[in-house]
Design a protein around this motif. Sequence first.
Motif, PDB file in Angstrom:
ATOM      1  N   ARG A  17      -0.227   8.442 -10.590  1.00  0.00           N
ATOM      2  CA  ARG A  17       0.741   7.343 -10.532  1.00  0.00           C
ATOM      3  C   ARG A  17      -0.008   6.027 -10.668  1.00  0.00           C
ATOM      4  NH1 ARG A  17       4.913   7.534  -5.600  1.00  0.00           N
ATOM      5  NH2 ARG A  17       5.482   5.588  -6.658  1.00  0.00           N
ATOM      6  N   GLU A  18       0.655   5.035 -11.205  1.00  0.00           N
ATOM      7  CA  GLU A  18       0.042   3.721 -11.304  1.00  0.00           C
ATOM      8  C   GLU A  18      -0.295   3.204  -9.913  1.00  0.00           C
ATOM      9  OE1 GLU A  18       0.940  -0.750 -13.110  1.00  0.00           O
ATOM     10  OE2 GLU A  18       2.378   0.891 -13.438  1.00  0.00           O
ATOM     11  N   GLY A  19      -1.513   2.735  -9.735  1.00  0.00           N
ATOM     12  CA  GLY A  19      -1.945   2.211  -8.450  1.00  0.00           C
ATOM     13  C   GLY A  19      -2.571   3.240  -7.541  1.00  0.00           C
ATOM     14  N   LEU A  20      -2.591   4.510  -7.974  1.00  0.00           N
ATOM     15  CA  LEU A  20      -3.123   5.597  -7.147  1.00  0.00           C
ATOM     16  C   LEU A  20      -4.503   6.014  -7.634  1.00  0.00           C
ATOM     17  CD1 LEU A  20      -2.692   7.785  -4.938  1.00  0.00           C
ATOM     18  CD2 LEU A  20      -1.684   9.221  -6.728  1.00  0.00           C
ATOM     19  N   GLU A  21      -5.447   6.086  -6.701  1.00  0.00           N
ATOM     20  CA  GLU A  21      -6.806   6.533  -6.997  1.00  0.00           C
ATOM     21  C   GLU A  21      -7.137   7.729  -6.090  1.00  0.00           C
ATOM     22  OE1 GLU A  21     -11.461   5.049  -6.562  1.00  0.00           O
ATOM     23  OE2 GLU A  21      -9.813   3.676  -6.069  1.00  0.00           O
ATOM     24  N   MET A  25      -2.408  -5.145  -0.875  1.00  0.00           N
ATOM     25  CA  MET A  25      -3.615  -4.599  -0.263  1.00  0.00           C
ATOM     26  C   MET A  25      -4.093  -3.369  -1.028  1.00  0.00           C
ATOM     27  SD  MET A  25      -2.935  -4.731   3.869  1.00  0.00           S
ATOM     28  CE  MET A  25      -1.222  -4.197   3.786  1.00  0.00           C
ATOM     29  N   LYS A  26      -5.357  -3.083  -0.891  1.00  0.00           N
ATOM     30  CA  LYS A  26      -5.895  -1.798  -1.322  1.00  0.00           C
ATOM     31  C   LYS A  26      -6.101  -0.966  -0.061  1.00  0.00           C
ATOM     32  CE  LYS A  26      -9.150   0.501  -4.349  1.00  0.00           C
ATOM     33  NZ  LYS A  26     -10.171   0.307  -5.394  1.00  0.00           N
ATOM     34  N   ILE A  27      -5.363   0.125   0.062  1.00  0.00           N
ATOM     35  CA  ILE A  27      -5.298   0.905   1.294  1.00  0.00           C
ATOM     36  C   ILE A  27      -5.965   2.255   1.078  1.00  0.00           C
ATOM     37  CG2 ILE A  27      -3.769   1.917   3.020  1.00  0.00           C
ATOM     38  CD1 ILE A  27      -1.609  -0.105   2.011  1.00  0.00           C
ATOM     39  N   LEU A  28      -6.874   2.594   1.976  1.00  0.00           N
ATOM     40  CA  LEU A  28      -7.449   3.928   1.994  1.00  0.00           C
ATOM     41  C   LEU A  28      -6.597   4.782   2.920  1.00  0.00           C
ATOM     42  CD1 LEU A  28      -9.652   6.089   1.524  1.00  0.00           C
ATOM     43  CD2 LEU A  28     -10.934   5.041   3.415  1.00  0.00           C
ATOM     44  N   VAL A  29      -6.016   5.853   2.383  1.00  0.00           N
ATOM     45  CA  VAL A  29      -5.229   6.790   3.178  1.00  0.00           C
ATOM     46  C   VAL A  29      -6.038   8.073   3.318  1.00  0.00           C
ATOM     47  CG1 VAL A  29      -3.069   8.066   3.409  1.00  0.00           C
ATOM     48  CG2 VAL A  29      -3.071   5.786   2.356  1.00  0.00           C
ATOM     49  N   ILE A  30      -6.406   8.417   4.549  1.00  0.00           N
ATOM     50  CA  ILE A  30      -7.195   9.611   4.829  1.00  0.00           C
ATOM     51  C   ILE A  30      -6.257  10.728   5.246  1.00  0.00           C
ATOM     52  CG2 ILE A  30      -9.001  10.594   6.300  1.00  0.00           C
ATOM     53  CD1 ILE A  30     -10.142   7.764   6.581  1.00  0.00           C
ATOM     54  N   HIS A  77       1.375  -1.924  -3.215  1.00  0.00           N
ATOM     55  CA  HIS A  77      -0.031  -1.835  -2.840  1.00  0.00           C
ATOM     56  C   HIS A  77      -0.743  -0.847  -3.764  1.00  0.00           C
ATOM     57  CE1 HIS A  77       0.850  -4.056   0.792  1.00  0.00           C
ATOM     58  NE2 HIS A  77       1.777  -3.180   1.132  1.00  0.00           N
ATOM     59  N   SER A  78      -2.061  -0.919  -3.815  1.00  0.00           N
ATOM     60  CA  SER A  78      -2.839   0.127  -4.467  1.00  0.00           C
ATOM     61  C   SER A  78      -3.401   1.039  -3.387  1.00  0.00           C
ATOM     62  CB  SER A  78      -3.957  -0.464  -5.326  1.00  0.00           C
ATOM     63  OG  SER A  78      -4.846  -1.231  -4.539  1.00  0.00           O
ATOM     64  N   VAL A  79      -3.559   2.308  -3.731  1.00  0.00           N
ATOM     65  CA  VAL A  79      -3.915   3.315  -2.733  1.00  0.00           C
ATOM     66  C   VAL A  79      -5.086   4.149  -3.211  1.00  0.00           C
ATOM     67  CG1 VAL A  79      -3.145   5.340  -1.443  1.00  0.00           C
ATOM     68  CG2 VAL A  79      -1.548   3.468  -1.879  1.00  0.00           C
ATOM     69  N   ARG A  80      -6.102   4.248  -2.372  1.00  0.00           N
ATOM     70  CA  ARG A  80      -7.160   5.231  -2.567  1.00  0.00           C
ATOM     71  C   ARG A  80      -6.812   6.426  -1.679  1.00  0.00           C
ATOM     72  NH1 ARG A  80     -12.684   2.631  -2.199  1.00  0.00           N
ATOM     73  NH2 ARG A  80     -12.191   2.114  -4.356  1.00  0.00           N
ATOM     74  N   ALA A  81      -6.435   7.521  -2.308  1.00  0.00           N
ATOM     75  CA  ALA A  81      -5.915   8.696  -1.603  1.00  0.00           C
ATOM     76  C   ALA A  81      -7.043   9.694  -1.370  1.00  0.00           C
ATOM     77  CB  ALA A  81      -4.792   9.331  -2.408  1.00  0.00           C
ATOM     78  N   PHE A  82      -7.466   9.813  -0.127  1.00  0.00           N
ATOM     79  CA  PHE A  82      -8.648  10.591   0.242  1.00  0.00           C
ATOM     80  C   PHE A  82      -8.200  11.889   0.911  1.00  0.00           C
ATOM     81  CE2 PHE A  82     -12.003  11.812   3.175  1.00  0.00           C
ATOM     82  CZ  PHE A  82     -13.191  11.545   2.501  1.00  0.00           C
ATOM     83  N   ALA A 130      -7.655  -1.987   4.230  1.00  0.00           N
ATOM     84  CA  ALA A 130      -7.127  -1.345   5.433  1.00  0.00           C
ATOM     85  C   ALA A 130      -7.258   0.155   5.277  1.00  0.00           C
ATOM     86  CB  ALA A 130      -5.672  -1.738   5.665  1.00  0.00           C
ATOM     87  N   VAL A 131      -7.246   0.850   6.419  1.00  0.00           N
ATOM     88  CA  VAL A 131      -7.343   2.310   6.438  1.00  0.00           C
ATOM     89  C   VAL A 131      -6.177   2.874   7.236  1.00  0.00           C
ATOM     90  CG1 VAL A 131      -8.735   4.300   7.142  1.00  0.00           C
ATOM     91  CG2 VAL A 131      -9.865   2.228   6.302  1.00  0.00           C
ATOM     92  N   VAL A 132      -5.564   3.904   6.691  1.00  0.00           N
ATOM     93  CA  VAL A 132      -4.532   4.658   7.405  1.00  0.00           C
ATOM     94  C   VAL A 132      -5.025   6.087   7.546  1.00  0.00           C
ATOM     95  CG1 VAL A 132      -2.144   5.466   7.433  1.00  0.00           C
ATOM     96  CG2 VAL A 132      -2.694   3.204   6.475  1.00  0.00           C
ATOM     97  N   MET A 133      -5.127   6.544   8.788  1.00  0.00           N
ATOM     98  CA  MET A 133      -5.656   7.878   9.087  1.00  0.00           C
ATOM     99  C   MET A 133      -4.492   8.785   9.461  1.00  0.00           C
ATOM    100  SD  MET A 133      -8.827   8.588  11.640  1.00  0.00           S
ATOM    101  CE  MET A 133     -10.070   9.806  11.200  1.00  0.00           C
TER     102      MET A 133
END
Length: 211
Positions: free
Chosen positions: A40-44, A1-6, A25-30, A65-68
């Motif tokens: 890190r590889e997979g981290l945006e 998954m590509k997960i947005l972590v807020i 998983h790949s992570v968009r770190a907000f 998916a989103v993790v808050m």
Amino acid sequence: MKILVIGASKGIGKAVVAEALERGHSVRAFARSADSMDPREGLEPVVGDATQSADLRAALDGTDAVVMTLGIRESMQMLWKEVTLFSDATNALVPLMEDLGPRRLIAVTGIGAGESARALSKPERIGHRIVFSKPYKDKTRQEKRIMASALDWTIVRPTVLTNNKASRSYRVMMEPETWRMGMISRADVADYVLNALEDPDTIHRAPVLAR
């Protein structure tokens, strides 16, 4: 998954990022301080304000998916200063997810929010009311907004947090009669969050976590 972590740069959010990447998983770190995160590889990393719809709209694009995992810095000001971060961010996020996707949301609040407050003993309730009344009133507002949404949500309510390593051995208390106070590491909360993302049976559930 590509997960947005807020709220990805500190605390539980940072632990969720690490666990998600470890699982492939790949992570968009907000976060406001996302630019301070080690590459890190997979981290945006994405710098943004979780209460601003424009920032969230861009961050949601292409995610599954989103993790808050928002938090506030503990200080004496919590005793009298109103807290609105959790509900403001949720009020900004939920309509965007309902309109644009993704539908899967996991929000980390804590024991004492919403109906889990009744699991606290009388001394615990007194202490909680004195120290955490303002932030937990707002976490309750956050939970109500999420539960009223059309999203596939899970609310995660950890007990007292520690910085211990992941044990991967903890109690997931789904039913109100099983809820109790305890302690759990941020790493174990992250472990459960990723397990929940992969388990559709956790949708529309709000467990309490403790060792």
